[in-house]
Design an enzyme around this catalytic site. Structure first.
Site, mmCIF file in Angstrom:
data_model
loop_
_atom_site.group_PDB
_atom_site.id
_atom_site.type_symbol
_atom_site.label_atom_id
_atom_site.label_comp_id
_atom_site.label_asym_id
_atom_site.label_seq_id
_atom_site.Cartn_x
_atom_site.Cartn_y
_atom_site.Cartn_z
ATOM 1 N N GLU A 1 3.345 42.733 -18.335
ATOM 2 C CA GLU A 1 3.731 42.917 -16.935
ATOM 3 C C GLU A 1 4.530 41.725 -16.427
ATOM 4 O O GLU A 1 4.349 40.599 -16.905
ATOM 5 C CB GLU A 1 2.478 43.066 -16.065
ATOM 6 C CG GLU A 1 1.556 44.191 -16.485
ATOM 7 C CD GLU A 1 0.199 44.119 -15.802
ATOM 8 O OE1 GLU A 1 -0.577 45.067 -15.951
ATOM 9 O OE2 GLU A 1 -0.089 43.094 -15.123
ATOM 10 N N LYS B 1 5.359 38.625 -14.359
ATOM 11 C CA LYS B 1 4.584 37.595 -13.654
ATOM 12 C C LYS B 1 5.376 37.210 -12.412
ATOM 13 O O LYS B 1 6.356 36.469 -12.488
ATOM 14 C CB LYS B 1 4.342 36.373 -14.538
ATOM 15 C CG LYS B 1 3.419 35.361 -13.879
ATOM 16 C CD LYS B 1 3.215 34.136 -14.738
ATOM 17 C CE LYS B 1 2.176 33.230 -14.086
ATOM 18 N NZ LYS B 1 2.504 32.866 -12.705
ATOM 19 N N ARG C 1 -6.058 34.155 -3.007
ATOM 20 C CA ARG C 1 -6.715 33.808 -4.269
ATOM 21 C C ARG C 1 -7.880 32.854 -4.058
ATOM 22 O O ARG C 1 -8.786 32.779 -4.878
ATOM 23 C CB ARG C 1 -5.720 33.208 -5.263
ATOM 24 C CG ARG C 1 -5.119 31.883 -4.854
ATOM 25 C CD ARG C 1 -4.246 31.299 -5.964
ATOM 26 N NE ARG C 1 -5.043 30.942 -7.110
ATOM 27 C CZ ARG C 1 -4.666 31.135 -8.370
ATOM 28 N NH1 ARG C 1 -3.509 31.705 -8.637
ATOM 29 N NH2 ARG C 1 -5.434 30.754 -9.367
#
Length: 508
Positions: free
Chosen positions: A205, A207, A227
């Site tokens: 995928e 980044k 996060r």
């Protein structure tokens, strides 16, 4: 239990670099007290979280210390809770008086501990990983069970309290829609072929160069977290509206969000991050890209293999799934990497389709491939500039995280890559965090994480870690990361030339 026992244990933990000794001292104290507040104190935060005690207010306190210890852990925890609850007219004066009363009952050593606890400068070495091992040792339960419970509860004190009652209490923690879990992290890979060979059946995928988000939806209630698990729901209404419109009743999605230019390229990372504090949300719209689904319509997916989570993700997220390719050949994976770089992103992430979601862990099941070496390091000091940079803080002192809980380990300096705007910003921010100053160097609290690009690492006796960065230059500050998420000295040493993998550290 007397508060002085906590202070003494903190000093003992800070005086040793041995992880086993740290864990043993902490476990002994936890075993004897069984009080969750002790766990909070020893990782450097009040049990209530941030209680609003201003740094200058705390440091300006000048109260004669008590002659001997009398405060209990409950006394201190209760006083800090009462302080946090003070509000309304005249609250500033009442807060100062409350602190003065607490400090008047504390010995000199206890006062010093309290000041560092309230200003975020408690560096005794009891980082989360060390404390989790200590909780497991004190409770005589497996460390993996403790770590999983913590990732799902989000609370070290609650995890410790459960552990001390037995393994069954830890197993009772479940993913709860609306309560964020620690994000799974990717480890660096030496190359794309190496990552594919190690991971096996994989997805590759893009980044993205964005900000990590975790979104929770329960009916019409949507919550968005960064996060670091900070809630930013109110600042991202476009994301809330989009998630509320997904074809499901409840969902937990992991992904990235970023601001795009008119031609679909990512805007600078700082522009994306600025949205989380923007007053006018129309300033810059964010686009979400999801890459994992942890829960869908009553079904928890954390322990399901990635292939099953991706099926759920495609079912619910549609066009908002991050670009990538399932089970690519080597040539197809290389094409995905080329596409990601051409689109202005950082590289790719190679993920095992057999992997469960290891919340909070940086394992080998997810591996990131980037074309350059980068490290996320902590700013521990800075030198005043000269010439055109006179009056500005310029040459940064960079530290890597000690995985055993000690202070950051200095690995180099750099002033390269700093724009005029960034120089002015870091001068303000670092002076606000200064702990010592002289004519040349300002020592700062190790709070700011910065992404550094480098050509490599070399052996050097100049710095305590025995290594030094080669041709380091600033990429950007990382306001989405705290010092506990910086790269470790082990990750820096892994970049040394020699036999074996020299991984690319840093990043997501």
């Amino acid at each position: 239990m007397l508060f002085t026992e906590v202070v003494e244990t903190s000093a003992a933990v800070g005086a040793t670099r041995s992880r086993l000794a740290k864990v043993g001292a902490l476990a002994d104290l936890i075993r004897r007290t069984g009080t969750p507040a002790v766990v909070s104190f020893l990782v450097g935060v009040p049990s209530q979280g941030r209680i609003g005690a201003g740094w200058r207010t705390v440091l300006d306190l000048d109260v004669p210390p008590a002659a001997g210890p009398s405060l209990t852990v409950s006394d201190v925890d209760g006083a800090l809770g009462a302080y946090a609850a003070i509000g309304g007219r005249g609250s500033a004066a009442r807060r100062v008086e409350a602190l003065r009363d607490l400090f008047s009952r504390a010995t000199a050593a206890e006062q010093d501990f309290l000041k560092r606890l309230l200003t975020g400068e408690l560096r005794q070495g009891a980082l989360e990983g060390v404390m989790l091992d200590a909780v497991a040792k004190a409770a005589e339960v497996p460390g993996e069970v403790v770590r999983r419970a913590f990732m799902l509860s989000g609370s070290l004190p609650a995890t410790a309290a459960a552990a001390l009652t037995g393994e069954a209490a830890l197993a009772a923690f479940r993913l709860e829609v609306g309560r964020p879990v620690r994000p799974m992290l990717a480890s660096p890979a030496e190359s794309l072929p190496d990552a594919l060979a190690e991971v096996g059946e994989a997805t590759v995928e893009h980044k993205l160069d964005g900000a990590r988000i975790q979104v929770h939806r329960d009916g019409d209630v949507v919550r968005v977290f960064t996060r670091t698990l900070r809630e930013v729901t109110k600042t991202v209404p476009e994301l809330v509206e989009l998630v509320r419109g997904l074809p499901c009743d409840s969902v937990v999605l992991d992904g990235e969000t970023l601001a795009l230019t008119d031609d679909g390229k990512p805007r600078p990372f700082q522009e994306t991050m600025s949205r989380f504090g923007a007053q006018d949300v129309r300033e810059l719209l964010l686009s979400p890209f999801f890459f994992d689904c942890l829960h869908l319509d009553g079904r928890d997916l954390l322990d399901e293999p990635l292939r099953a989570r991706l099926d759920a993700l495609r079912q619910v997220a549609g066009d908002h799934v991050v670009p990538g390719r399932l089970r690519p050949t080597g040539e197809e994976a290389a094409a995905v990497l080329d596409e990601a770089l051409a689109a202005g992103h950082e590289g790719v992430v190679v993920k095992s389709l057999d992997s469960a979601y290891a919340a909070g862990r940086r394992g080998r099941a997810w591996q990131k491939v980037k074309p350059v070496h980068t490290l996320d390091l902590v700013v521990i000091g800075v030198e005043w500039g000269s010439g055109r940079r006179r009056g500005l803080l310029s040459n940064l002192h960079l530290g890597a995280r000690d995985p055993d809980g000690g202070p950051p380990v200095m690995v180099g300096k750099t002033f390269k890559g700093l724009t005029d705007e960034l120089l002015a910003w870091q001068t303000r921010e670092l002076l606000a965090r200064a702990t010592e100053k002289d004519e040349w160097v300002v020592t700062v609290r190790p709070e700011l994480v910065i992404e550094i690009e480098l050509d490599g690492v070399q052996v050097s006796p100049r710095y305590p870690g025995g290594v030094a960065l080669r041709f380091a230059r600033v990429v950007r500050y990382r306001p989405d990361k705290g010092p506990a998420e910086a790269d470790t000295i082990d990750a820096v040493r892994a970049l040394l030339p020699g036999p074996g993998p020299a991984a690319t550290a840093g990043g997501a």
